[in-house]
Design an enzyme around this catalytic site. Structure first.
Site, PDB file in Angstrom:
ATOM      1  N   ASN A  92      -2.362  -9.676  -3.647  1.00 29.30           N
ATOM      2  CA  ASN A  92      -1.895 -10.876  -2.952  1.00 29.30           C
ATOM      3  C   ASN A  92      -3.051 -11.808  -2.621  1.00 29.30           C
ATOM      4  O   ASN A  92      -4.146 -11.362  -2.299  1.00 29.30           O
ATOM      5  CB  ASN A  92      -1.158 -10.486  -1.664  1.00 29.30           C
ATOM      6  CG  ASN A  92       0.114  -9.728  -1.968  1.00 29.30           C
ATOM      7  OD1 ASN A  92       0.579  -9.752  -3.098  1.00 29.30           O
ATOM      8  ND2 ASN A  92       0.650  -9.053  -0.971  1.00 29.30           N
ATOM      9  N   ASP A  94      -2.521 -14.152  -0.260  1.00 32.46           N
ATOM     10  CA  ASP A  94      -2.350 -14.540   1.140  1.00 32.46           C
ATOM     11  C   ASP A  94      -3.343 -13.776   2.008  1.00 32.46           C
ATOM     12  O   ASP A  94      -4.077 -12.912   1.531  1.00 32.46           O
ATOM     13  CB  ASP A  94      -0.888 -14.299   1.589  1.00 32.46           C
ATOM     14  CG  ASP A  94      -0.504 -12.821   1.594  1.00 32.46           C
ATOM     15  OD1 ASP A  94      -1.224 -12.009   2.218  1.00 32.46           O
ATOM     16  OD2 ASP A  94       0.533 -12.453   0.983  1.00 32.46           O
ATOM     17  N   HIS A 109      -7.126 -10.466  -6.877  1.00 29.67           N
ATOM     18  CA  HIS A 109      -6.692 -11.712  -7.526  1.00 29.67           C
ATOM     19  C   HIS A 109      -7.147 -12.954  -6.761  1.00 29.67           C
ATOM     20  O   HIS A 109      -6.597 -14.038  -6.976  1.00 29.67           O
ATOM     21  CB  HIS A 109      -5.170 -11.723  -7.690  1.00 29.67           C
ATOM     22  CG  HIS A 109      -4.681 -10.735  -8.716  1.00 29.67           C
ATOM     23  ND1 HIS A 109      -3.361 -10.350  -8.829  1.00 29.67           N
ATOM     24  CD2 HIS A 109      -5.349 -10.045  -9.675  1.00 29.67           C
ATOM     25  CE1 HIS A 109      -3.239  -9.457  -9.812  1.00 29.67           C
ATOM     26  NE2 HIS A 109      -4.430  -9.249 -10.334  1.00 29.67           N
ATOM     27  N   CYS A 117     -16.754 -23.344  -6.639  1.00 31.23           N
ATOM     28  CA  CYS A 117     -17.330 -24.489  -7.344  1.00 31.23           C
ATOM     29  C   CYS A 117     -17.381 -24.144  -8.836  1.00 31.23           C
ATOM     30  O   CYS A 117     -17.938 -23.108  -9.205  1.00 31.23           O
ATOM     31  CB  CYS A 117     -18.723 -24.798  -6.808  1.00 31.23           C
ATOM     32  SG  CYS A 117     -19.554 -26.064  -7.772  1.00 31.23           S
ATOM     33  N   GLU A 203      12.963  -1.774  -5.206  1.00 30.49           N
ATOM     34  CA  GLU A 203      13.721  -1.299  -6.368  1.00 30.49           C
ATOM     35  C   GLU A 203      12.728  -0.565  -7.274  1.00 30.49           C
ATOM     36  O   GLU A 203      11.524  -0.751  -7.123  1.00 30.49           O
ATOM     37  CB  GLU A 203      14.332  -2.497  -7.116  1.00 30.49           C
ATOM     38  CG  GLU A 203      13.257  -3.421  -7.636  1.00 30.49           C
ATOM     39  CD  GLU A 203      13.757  -4.812  -7.988  1.00 30.49           C
ATOM     40  OE1 GLU A 203      14.943  -5.094  -7.797  1.00 30.49           O
ATOM     41  OE2 GLU A 203      12.922  -5.593  -8.464  1.00 30.49           O
TER      42      GLU A 203
HETATM   43  P1  NAD Z   1       6.083  -9.250  -8.167  1.00 31.29           P
HETATM   44  O1  NAD Z   1       6.663 -10.516  -7.611  1.00 31.29           O
HETATM   45  O2  NAD Z   1       5.991  -9.118  -9.643  1.00 31.29           O
HETATM   46  O3  NAD Z   1       6.933  -7.993  -7.644  1.00 31.29           O
HETATM   47  C1  NAD Z   1       7.212  -7.809  -6.290  1.00 31.29           C
HETATM   48  C2  NAD Z   1       7.902  -6.468  -6.132  1.00 31.29           C
HETATM   49  O4  NAD Z   1       8.111  -6.252  -4.745  1.00 31.29           O
HETATM   50  C3  NAD Z   1       9.278  -6.378  -6.817  1.00 31.29           C
HETATM   51  O5  NAD Z   1       9.342  -5.189  -7.594  1.00 31.29           O
HETATM   52  C4  NAD Z   1      10.264  -6.312  -5.636  1.00 31.29           C
HETATM   53  O6  NAD Z   1      11.376  -5.486  -5.892  1.00 31.29           O
HETATM   54  C5  NAD Z   1       9.418  -5.727  -4.537  1.00 31.29           C
HETATM   55  N1  NAD Z   1       9.838  -6.145  -3.189  1.00 31.29           N
HETATM   56  C6  NAD Z   1      10.379  -7.327  -2.806  1.00 31.29           C
HETATM   57  N2  NAD Z   1      10.586  -7.334  -1.477  1.00 31.29           N
HETATM   58  C7  NAD Z   1      10.183  -6.119  -1.020  1.00 31.29           C
HETATM   59  C8  NAD Z   1      10.152  -5.524   0.270  1.00 31.29           C
HETATM   60  N3  NAD Z   1      10.575  -6.178   1.363  1.00 31.29           N
HETATM   61  N4  NAD Z   1       9.669  -4.267   0.387  1.00 31.29           N
HETATM   62  C9  NAD Z   1       9.229  -3.588  -0.725  1.00 31.29           C
HETATM   63  N5  NAD Z   1       9.243  -4.102  -1.965  1.00 31.29           N
HETATM   64  C10 NAD Z   1       9.694  -5.368  -2.109  1.00 31.29           C
HETATM   65  O7  NAD Z   1       4.682  -9.066  -7.461  1.00 31.29           O
HETATM   66  P2  NAD Z   1       3.347  -8.394  -7.982  1.00 31.29           P
HETATM   67  O8  NAD Z   1       3.656  -7.108  -8.674  1.00 31.29           O
HETATM   68  O9  NAD Z   1       2.450  -8.394  -6.801  1.00 31.29           O
HETATM   69  O10 NAD Z   1       2.768  -9.416  -9.061  1.00 31.29           O
HETATM   70  C11 NAD Z   1       2.808 -10.770  -8.754  1.00 31.29           C
HETATM   71  C12 NAD Z   1       1.530 -11.546  -8.990  1.00 31.29           C
HETATM   72  O11 NAD Z   1       1.735 -12.865  -8.400  1.00 31.29           O
HETATM   73  C13 NAD Z   1       0.343 -10.973  -8.304  1.00 31.29           C
HETATM   74  O12 NAD Z   1      -0.702 -11.047  -9.204  1.00 31.29           O
HETATM   75  C14 NAD Z   1       0.051 -11.880  -7.114  1.00 31.29           C
HETATM   76  O13 NAD Z   1      -1.317 -12.297  -7.120  1.00 31.29           O
HETATM   77  C15 NAD Z   1       0.879 -13.130  -7.321  1.00 31.29           C
HETATM   78  N6  NAD Z   1       1.690 -13.461  -6.117  1.00 31.29           N
HETATM   79  C16 NAD Z   1       1.127 -13.323  -4.872  1.00 31.29           C
HETATM   80  C17 NAD Z   1       1.880 -13.581  -3.739  1.00 31.29           C
HETATM   81  C18 NAD Z   1       1.213 -13.408  -2.378  1.00 31.29           C
HETATM   82  O14 NAD Z   1      -0.008 -13.551  -2.262  1.00 31.29           O
HETATM   83  N7  NAD Z   1       1.957 -13.074  -1.322  1.00 31.29           N
HETATM   84  C19 NAD Z   1       3.216 -13.974  -3.857  1.00 31.29           C
HETATM   85  C20 NAD Z   1       3.771 -14.126  -5.161  1.00 31.29           C
HETATM   86  C21 NAD Z   1       2.997 -13.850  -6.282  1.00 31.29           C
END
Ligand code: NAD
Length: 230
Positions: A92, A94, A109, A117, A203
């Site tokens: 993440n 954030d 990431h 820069c 899931e």
């Molecule tokens: P993804 O969006 O591909 O998958 C998220 C997973 O979390 C899903 O399988 C979903 O079922 C599960 N999920 C959703 N809500 C949940 C909950 N309350 N409790 C438990 N599981 C839950 O995310 P990813 O695998 O992290 O890949 C996404 C990419 O996009 C990453 O590289 C990331 O850097 C970026 N991204 C980051 C953020 C952030 O910083 N918060 C948000 C969106 C995407």
């Protein structure tokens, strides 16, 4: 079950979902209504830097309106009292793990609250929007990009991550869909090191078969509950 001595935790967008930050797999492959190809690749930045900066400016601004949830807080609390090795790796961008108080943390990431820069590669704290007029502190030119690892770029601190995976006896993956590599391959490295492997996700993830144990449910509920069992 013997108490683990060296733990690696991997988190993904799902751990921040209950704080109000959208994931993108839950959103039909879109992140805040944008296709990843349009905002999260070096090609997208070269094609339309303003669009990409606006996208990350909005994500950065959104951080003011969200708070860590019980899953972030439980991990930070656990780390404080655990006397073995502990590494939290997040995909993440954030700052919710940071604000929850996690200490040994790698943002593989990148981070929304940092910029880089493109001339000197120096990394800066970044709270405000980046616009065409934002000058870089190190060279005084408008050459800042978000400090984000885009698709096609190499994630950060991989040597440190693989070293910890090679030595861990518990690997816990939380809220990640298992689509994005190399993070999706961490479970295999941990398994080969002989670690107990556990997934907590809303899931079944794409990589569920690689885990010895899987817990389906919300991170805010299942993460504190699982950590209490250790
Ligand atoms: P993804 O969006 O591909 O998958 C998220 C997973 O979390 C899903 O399988 C979903 O079922 C599960 N999920 C959703 N809500 C949940 C909950 N309350 N409790 C438990 N599981 C839950 O995310 P990813 O695998 O992290 O890949 C996404 C990419 O996009 C990453 O590289 C990331 O850097 C970026 N991204 C980051 C953020 C952030 O910083 N918060 C948000 C969106 C995407």
């Amino acid at each position: 079950m013997t108490r683990p001595r060296r733990i690696v935790v991997l988190t993904g967008a799902g751990i921040s979902a209950e704080s109000g930050i959208n994931t993108f797999r839950d959103n039909g492959g879109l992140w805040e209504n944008q296709r990843m190809e349009d905002v999260a690749t070096p090609e997208a930045f070269a094609r339309d830097p303003q669009l990409v900066q606006r996208f990350y400016n909005a994500r950065r601004a959104q951080l003011k309106d969200v708070m860590p949830n019980p899953a972030h807080l439980a991990l930070a609390e656990f780390e404080k009292t655990f006397d073995g090795g502990f590494l939290l790796v997040t995909q993440n961008v954030d700052d919710l793990h940071d604000r929850a108080g996690s200490h040994t943390l790698i943002h593989m990431h990148g981070e929304l609250k940092k910029s880089r820069c493109t001339r000197t590669q120096k990394i800066h704290e970044q709270m405000a929007d980046i616009t065409d007029n934002t000058l870089c502190d190190c060279c005084g030119t408008p050459t800042l990009r978000p400090h984000i690892v885009w698709f096609g770029e190499t994630p950060l601190m991989m040597d440190e991550i693989y070293q910890a995976l090679d030595q861990c006896d518990l690997f816990l993956s939380i809220g990640t869909s298992g689509h994005v590599y190399p993070a999706a391959g961490f479970v295999e490295v941990a398994r080969q090191a002989g670690a107990r492997t556990v997934e907590i996700n809303k899931e079944p993830s794409l990589g569920i078969d690689h885990f010895a144990e899987a817990i389906q449910g919300l991170a805010s509920v299942e993460v504190p509950a699982f950590l209490r069992t250790l």
